[in-house]
Design a protein around this motif. Structure first.
Motif, PDB file in Angstrom:
ATOM      1  N   GLU A   8      10.201  13.986  -4.127  1.00  0.00           N
ATOM      2  CA  GLU A   8      10.890  14.057  -2.844  1.00  0.00           C
ATOM      3  C   GLU A   8      10.921  12.716  -2.111  1.00  0.00           C
ATOM      4  O   GLU A   8      11.985  12.246  -1.732  1.00  0.00           O
ATOM      5  CB  GLU A   8      10.240  15.103  -1.926  1.00  0.00           C
ATOM      6  CG  GLU A   8      10.471  16.524  -2.357  1.00  0.00           C
ATOM      7  CD  GLU A   8       9.885  17.522  -1.396  1.00  0.00           C
ATOM      8  OE1 GLU A   8       9.792  17.220  -0.186  1.00  0.00           O
ATOM      9  OE2 GLU A   8       9.499  18.610  -1.858  1.00  0.00           O
ATOM     10  N   ILE A   9       9.740  12.146  -1.871  1.00  0.00           N
ATOM     11  CA  ILE A   9       9.686  10.910  -1.081  1.00  0.00           C
ATOM     12  C   ILE A   9       8.508  10.048  -1.530  1.00  0.00           C
ATOM     13  O   ILE A   9       7.436  10.552  -1.859  1.00  0.00           O
ATOM     14  CB  ILE A   9       9.599  11.219   0.433  1.00  0.00           C
ATOM     15  CG1 ILE A   9       9.801   9.950   1.259  1.00  0.00           C
ATOM     16  CG2 ILE A   9       8.305  11.927   0.784  1.00  0.00           C
ATOM     17  CD1 ILE A   9      10.081  10.224   2.731  1.00  0.00           C
ATOM     18  N   LEU A  10       8.763   8.752  -1.533  1.00  0.00           N
ATOM     19  CA  LEU A  10       7.726   7.782  -1.842  1.00  0.00           C
ATOM     20  C   LEU A  10       7.970   6.586  -0.936  1.00  0.00           C
ATOM     21  O   LEU A  10       9.096   6.089  -0.849  1.00  0.00           O
ATOM     22  CB  LEU A  10       7.816   7.345  -3.307  1.00  0.00           C
ATOM     23  CG  LEU A  10       6.816   6.291  -3.772  1.00  0.00           C
ATOM     24  CD1 LEU A  10       5.394   6.845  -3.736  1.00  0.00           C
ATOM     25  CD2 LEU A  10       7.154   5.815  -5.166  1.00  0.00           C
TER      26      LEU A  10
ATOM     27  N   VAL B 253       0.855  -1.179   0.000  1.00  0.00           N
ATOM     28  CA  VAL B 253       0.000   0.000   0.000  1.00  0.00           C
ATOM     29  C   VAL B 253       0.899   1.240   0.000  1.00  0.00           C
ATOM     30  O   VAL B 253       1.901   1.271   0.724  1.00  0.00           O
ATOM     31  CB  VAL B 253      -0.932   0.014   1.244  1.00  0.00           C
ATOM     32  CG1 VAL B 253      -1.705   1.315   1.354  1.00  0.00           C
ATOM     33  CG2 VAL B 253      -1.888  -1.175   1.202  1.00  0.00           C
ATOM     34  N   ILE B 254       0.539   2.234  -0.772  1.00  0.00           N
ATOM     35  CA  ILE B 254       1.290   3.487  -0.799  1.00  0.00           C
ATOM     36  C   ILE B 254       1.062   4.202   0.531  1.00  0.00           C
ATOM     37  O   ILE B 254      -0.076   4.466   0.924  1.00  0.00           O
ATOM     38  CB  ILE B 254       0.856   4.392  -1.970  1.00  0.00           C
ATOM     39  CG1 ILE B 254       0.984   3.670  -3.316  1.00  0.00           C
ATOM     40  CG2 ILE B 254       1.638   5.711  -1.965  1.00  0.00           C
ATOM     41  CD1 ILE B 254       2.380   3.254  -3.694  1.00  0.00           C
ATOM     42  N   LEU B 255       2.165   4.497   1.238  1.00  0.00           N
ATOM     43  CA  LEU B 255       2.094   5.119   2.564  1.00  0.00           C
ATOM     44  C   LEU B 255       2.351   6.623   2.525  1.00  0.00           C
ATOM     45  O   LEU B 255       1.757   7.378   3.302  1.00  0.00           O
ATOM     46  CB  LEU B 255       3.110   4.463   3.504  1.00  0.00           C
ATOM     47  CG  LEU B 255       2.970   2.957   3.679  1.00  0.00           C
ATOM     48  CD1 LEU B 255       4.159   2.400   4.461  1.00  0.00           C
ATOM     49  CD2 LEU B 255       1.652   2.623   4.355  1.00  0.00           C
ATOM     50  N   GLU B 256       3.246   7.052   1.648  1.00  0.00           N
ATOM     51  CA  GLU B 256       3.590   8.474   1.551  1.00  0.00           C
ATOM     52  C   GLU B 256       3.998   8.771   0.117  1.00  0.00           C
ATOM     53  O   GLU B 256       4.664   7.962  -0.525  1.00  0.00           O
ATOM     54  CB  GLU B 256       4.743   8.808   2.501  1.00  0.00           C
ATOM     55  CG  GLU B 256       5.065  10.284   2.583  1.00  0.00           C
ATOM     56  CD  GLU B 256       6.102  10.608   3.647  1.00  0.00           C
ATOM     57  OE1 GLU B 256       6.289  11.801   3.917  1.00  0.00           O
ATOM     58  OE2 GLU B 256       6.734   9.681   4.193  1.00  0.00           O
ATOM     59  N   HIS B 257       3.564   9.925  -0.384  1.00  0.00           N
ATOM     60  CA  HIS B 257       3.874  10.297  -1.763  1.00  0.00           C
ATOM     61  C   HIS B 257       3.973  11.815  -1.850  1.00  0.00           C
ATOM     62  O   HIS B 257       2.958  12.506  -1.883  1.00  0.00           O
ATOM     63  CB  HIS B 257       2.783   9.769  -2.689  1.00  0.00           C
ATOM     64  CG  HIS B 257       2.992  10.120  -4.128  1.00  0.00           C
ATOM     65  ND1 HIS B 257       2.029   9.925  -5.064  1.00  0.00           N
ATOM     66  CD2 HIS B 257       4.042  10.656  -4.788  1.00  0.00           C
ATOM     67  CE1 HIS B 257       2.464  10.322  -6.247  1.00  0.00           C
ATOM     68  NE2 HIS B 257       3.697  10.774  -6.095  1.00  0.00           N
ATOM     69  N   ILE B 258       5.188  12.303  -1.838  1.00  0.00           N
ATOM     70  CA  ILE B 258       5.451  13.722  -2.063  1.00  0.00           C
ATOM     71  C   ILE B 258       6.258  13.771  -3.352  1.00  0.00           C
ATOM     72  O   ILE B 258       7.444  13.400  -3.359  1.00  0.00           O
ATOM     73  CB  ILE B 258       6.232  14.363  -0.896  1.00  0.00           C
ATOM     74  CG1 ILE B 258       5.452  14.194   0.409  1.00  0.00           C
ATOM     75  CG2 ILE B 258       6.518  15.835  -1.184  1.00  0.00           C
ATOM     76  CD1 ILE B 258       6.232  14.593   1.647  1.00  0.00           C
ATOM     77  N   PRO B 259       5.625  14.144  -4.472  1.00  0.00           N
ATOM     78  CA  PRO B 259       6.284  14.071  -5.771  1.00  0.00           C
ATOM     79  C   PRO B 259       7.685  14.679  -5.776  1.00  0.00           C
ATOM     80  O   PRO B 259       7.919  15.759  -5.251  1.00  0.00           O
ATOM     81  CB  PRO B 259       5.343  14.834  -6.698  1.00  0.00           C
ATOM     82  CG  PRO B 259       3.995  14.621  -6.064  1.00  0.00           C
ATOM     83  CD  PRO B 259       4.271  14.676  -4.581  1.00  0.00           C
TER      84      PRO B 259
ATOM     85  N   ILE C  11      13.948   8.303  -1.345  1.00  0.00           N
ATOM     86  CA  ILE C  11      14.172   9.700  -0.976  1.00  0.00           C
ATOM     87  C   ILE C  11      15.038  10.350  -2.052  1.00  0.00           C
ATOM     88  O   ILE C  11      16.101   9.825  -2.391  1.00  0.00           O
ATOM     89  CB  ILE C  11      14.874   9.810   0.396  1.00  0.00           C
ATOM     90  CG1 ILE C  11      14.032   9.123   1.469  1.00  0.00           C
ATOM     91  CG2 ILE C  11      15.130  11.277   0.755  1.00  0.00           C
ATOM     92  CD1 ILE C  11      14.775   8.883   2.769  1.00  0.00           C
ATOM     93  N   LEU C  12      14.580  11.484  -2.567  1.00  0.00           N
ATOM     94  CA  LEU C  12      15.327  12.231  -3.563  1.00  0.00           C
ATOM     95  C   LEU C  12      15.724  13.580  -2.981  1.00  0.00           C
ATOM     96  O   LEU C  12      14.879  14.274  -2.405  1.00  0.00           O
ATOM     97  CB  LEU C  12      14.491  12.463  -4.828  1.00  0.00           C
ATOM     98  CG  LEU C  12      14.374  11.284  -5.785  1.00  0.00           C
ATOM     99  CD1 LEU C  12      13.522  10.176  -5.206  1.00  0.00           C
ATOM    100  CD2 LEU C  12      13.796  11.748  -7.098  1.00  0.00           C
ATOM    101  N   GLU C  13      16.996  13.927  -3.127  1.00  0.00           N
ATOM    102  CA  GLU C  13      17.502  15.207  -2.647  1.00  0.00           C
ATOM    103  C   GLU C  13      18.312  15.858  -3.761  1.00  0.00           C
ATOM    104  O   GLU C  13      19.131  15.191  -4.401  1.00  0.00           O
ATOM    105  CB  GLU C  13      18.409  15.010  -1.429  1.00  0.00           C
ATOM    106  CG  GLU C  13      17.724  14.313  -0.267  1.00  0.00           C
ATOM    107  CD  GLU C  13      18.723  13.910   0.800  1.00  0.00           C
ATOM    108  OE1 GLU C  13      19.079  14.787   1.615  1.00  0.00           O
ATOM    109  OE2 GLU C  13      19.143  12.743   0.807  1.00  0.00           O
ATOM    110  N   SER C  14      18.106  17.154  -3.968  1.00  0.00           N
ATOM    111  CA  SER C  14      18.887  17.875  -4.965  1.00  0.00           C
ATOM    112  C   SER C  14      20.279  18.166  -4.425  1.00  0.00           C
ATOM    113  O   SER C  14      20.424  18.692  -3.324  1.00  0.00           O
ATOM    114  CB  SER C  14      18.207  19.198  -5.335  1.00  0.00           C
ATOM    115  OG  SER C  14      17.003  18.948  -6.014  1.00  0.00           O
TER     116      SER C  14
END
Length: 146
Positions: free
Chosen positions: A73-75, A65-71, A99-102
């Protein structure tokens, strides 16, 4: 699942967060780095995610199940695999987080975290295979137009 058993690795990718996010959330691209796995989901929080395919002659249908989705940035999603040998029940679901970080406009740090392995052997298997998986994601992202 043993929540204390975790794996977390990062890789720097020459590409924007848009490019990396595109690879992580586009089913055709997921298939390229996840061994031909078909991914079915809407990516909406609370919705199901299904991973299905055929691995070395074994047909599988893993889910969560998808718990968190911040396009871009975090999934994160819960995850149960039939390969774990455990029953499909809530206590046997792991948690996977991207987790994606610039780093800069054209550089992204991507981190893959998984916690809640069935046993130490499963954790070690992921620990050994994760670098190759991250390299595949990097290669796809660096060679994909957004």
């Amino acid at each position: 699942m043993n929540k204390a058993l975790k794996v977390s690795k990062s890789i720097n990718i020459s590409g924007s967060r848009d490019a990396v996010w595109n690879v992580l959330t586009t089913p055709e691209k997921i298939k390229m780095f996840l061994y031909g796995t078909e991914t079915i989901t809407s990516w909406a929080v609370g919705s199901s995610i299904i991973f299905k395919g055929n691995y070395e002659g074994h047909v599988y249908k893993d889910k969560g199940v998808i718990l968190e989705h911040i396009p871009k940035e975090i999934l994160s999603y819960s995850y149960w695999s039939g390969f774990s040998g455990l029953m499909d029940s809530p206590e046997n679901y792991a948690k996977v987080t991207y987790i994606l970080e610039s780093i800069s406009v054209t550089q992204t740090k991507f981190t893959w975290c998984q916690e809640g392995f069935a046993n130490e052997n499963s954790q070690q298997h992921s620990e050994q295979n994760l670098p190759q998986l991250l390299e595949s994601i990097k290669t796809i992202a660096e060679n994909t137009e957004v």
